[in-house]
Structures are given as structure tokens and as C-alpha cells.
Design an enzyme around this catalytic site. Structure first.
Site, mmCIF file in Angstrom:
data_model
loop_
_atom_site.group_PDB
_atom_site.id
_atom_site.type_symbol
_atom_site.label_atom_id
_atom_site.label_comp_id
_atom_site.label_asym_id
_atom_site.label_seq_id
_atom_site.Cartn_x
_atom_site.Cartn_y
_atom_site.Cartn_z
ATOM 1 C CG ASP A 173 -57.617 17.231 39.077
ATOM 2 O OD1 ASP A 173 -56.767 16.528 38.526
ATOM 3 O OD2 ASP A 173 -57.356 17.986 40.039
ATOM 4 C CG ASP A 198 -53.214 14.517 43.025
ATOM 5 O OD1 ASP A 198 -53.665 13.625 43.752
ATOM 6 O OD2 ASP A 198 -52.183 14.388 42.350
#
Ligand code: B16
Ligand code: MG
Length: 220
Positions: free
Chosen positions: A10, A12
Site C-alpha cells: 500500500d 499512503d
């Protein structure tokens, strides 16, 4: 677990800490609508799309707005958010992440990004990570936002990897759920309180080596 076929990250909250920038921009927008929310509610906004986020915020006050107004609000928030991420540099990559990625590359493990953000291409450019990740699946390339597994399944397919033998690193409960639903090995990055559904939770990448991590992952 032995050597995985791929690792999907991922963006952020895992590679770079842009969660505060999202939080500040959403809070500013909510205040302009006389809606307030705190950090606990913000956890629900992590990993989900811009659209889902505004829907959740408006639902806090049972607010229903016409489509054009919703669109304007999302654009406003995104403008504030883009202003704050424009200052990102490679120095903002989270501690321990560059070393960890380098070691995975030395082990010839294919690497991908699985992010809900439509701003992911800009962030990756600012961080100068384009050549690190063979595959980048972001909010522009999926129809269904996390917790739907689409983003990770597309990533695994593009990396030619079997989800069961692929590790997903996630900082959001919605992302851990997406990884689990896709049959991946899920690693929560952050607090056990929100990420308890992950196969393993790590606080961060400081002093973590791939070997240490693989040893800690019990086979599913
Ligand atoms: P954007 P990730 C997600 O990125 C964020 O966690 C989430 O807070 C944000 O709403 C979403 O991207 C959409 O972002 O407005 O930039 O398209 O954690 O999946 O990398
Ligand atoms: Mg995240």
C-alpha cells in the site's frame, strides 16, 4: 513462510506518511460543512476512495447533497491535499523502508504498489520510486475500492504471482480486509488495535529484514 512470489505495498501510510495530509484536508472540508470528526473516525477513511470518504463524512450528519456539489467538495479537498503532497521528496519515505525494499530487490522478489489513491502516480514521482516497483495499481485502475480485493488481485496478476504466496503490506483496516479477502498473506503496518485481522502486525520497517519477517509469518 519461505520466499514469497511477490510483495505488494500500500502507499499512503506504508511507504510514506500522507495520512495526516488526507486527514487535515478532510477535516478542513468537514468544518466548512459544520461537520466534525476525530482520529477514530478517520481510521474508516484510510484506504477507501475519495468518493467513499466524502460519502462517509456526509453520512455523519445524514447530509444529502446534489451530485455536482459532492463533486465540487471532492475537488476542493483534493486541491488542498495536492498542495501538501507537492512538497514530498525521497527523504519522506518512511524509516527503514528503503533498506527493506533494497533487500527484497536483492532477493529478486517482484514488487508492486496497490493503492486506492488517484494521486499515487504523483507521489511515486516525488519519492523517485518509479523504477523500484514493477507494477503500480492505483485508484485510477480499479473500479472497486478497498475492502474489495480488486487492487491487490490486479497487482498479483500483473506480477505473475499467486495471491496465497504474495505478501500485502497495509496500514488500513479496509486494506487488510481486502488482502484477506483476496487470499493474500496480510501484514498490518501500525497498531494492533485497528489491524488485528492481519496475519501479522508490525509497527514499522525499522530494523526489519525480509528474513526476519518471513520467519515470523506462519503458513496460513
Ligand atoms: P485520493 P492508500 C488511500 O491511499 C488513502 O489511504 C485514503 O485515505 C484516500 O482517501 C485514498 O487513497 C484515495 O486517495 O483522494 O488521493 O485518490 O492508503 O490506498 O495508498
Ligand atoms: Mg494506506
Amino acid at each position: 513462510m519461505t520466499k514469497p512470489e511477490a510483495c505488494i505495498f500500500d502507499l499512503d501510510g506504508v511507504i510514506v506518511e500522507t495520512s495526516d495530509a488526507h486527514f487535515n484536508a478532510w477535516q478542513r472540508l468537514a468544518e466548512s460543512l459544520d461537520i466534525s470528526f476525530g482520529e477514530e473516525f478517520n481510521e474508516q477513511l484510510k484506504g477507501v476512495s475519495r468518493r467513499k470518504s466524502i460519502e462517509k463524512i456526509l453520512a455523519l450528519d445524514d447530509r444529502e447533497l446534489p451530485e455536482d456539489e459532492i463533486q465540487q467538495l471532492m475537488d476542493k479537498k483534493n486541491g488542498w491535499y495536492q498542495d501538501s503532497i507537492a512538497e514530498l521528496t525521497p527523504d519522506d519515505i518512511l524509516d527503514g523502508v528503503p533498506e527493506f525494499l533494497e533487500q527484497l530487490q536483492e532477493m529478486e522478489i517482484p514488487l508492486g504498489i496497490g493503492s486506492s489513491s488517484k494521486n499515487a502516480p504523483y507521489i511515486i514521482d516525488y519519492l523517485q520510486l518509479n523504477s523500484t516497483f514493477g507494477v503500480i495499481i492505483d485508484g485510477n485502475k480499479v473500479e472497486n475500492t478497498k475492502p474489495d480485493p480488486e487492487v491487490f488481485l490486479k497487482g498479483a496478476r500483473a506480477l505473475n504471482a499467486d495471491p496465497v504466496k504474495t505478501i500485502v503490506f497495509e496500514d488500513a483496516a479496509s486494506g487488510v480486509e481486502a488482502a484477506n479477502r483476496g487470499g493474500f498473506v496480510s501484514i498490518g503496518v501500525g497498531s494492533e488495535e485497528y489491524l488485528g485481522a492481519a496475519d501479522l502486525v508490525i509497527q514499522n520497517f525499522k530494523d526489519l529484514t525480509p528474513e526476519k519477517l518471513f520467519n515470523q509469518i506462519s503458513d496460513k
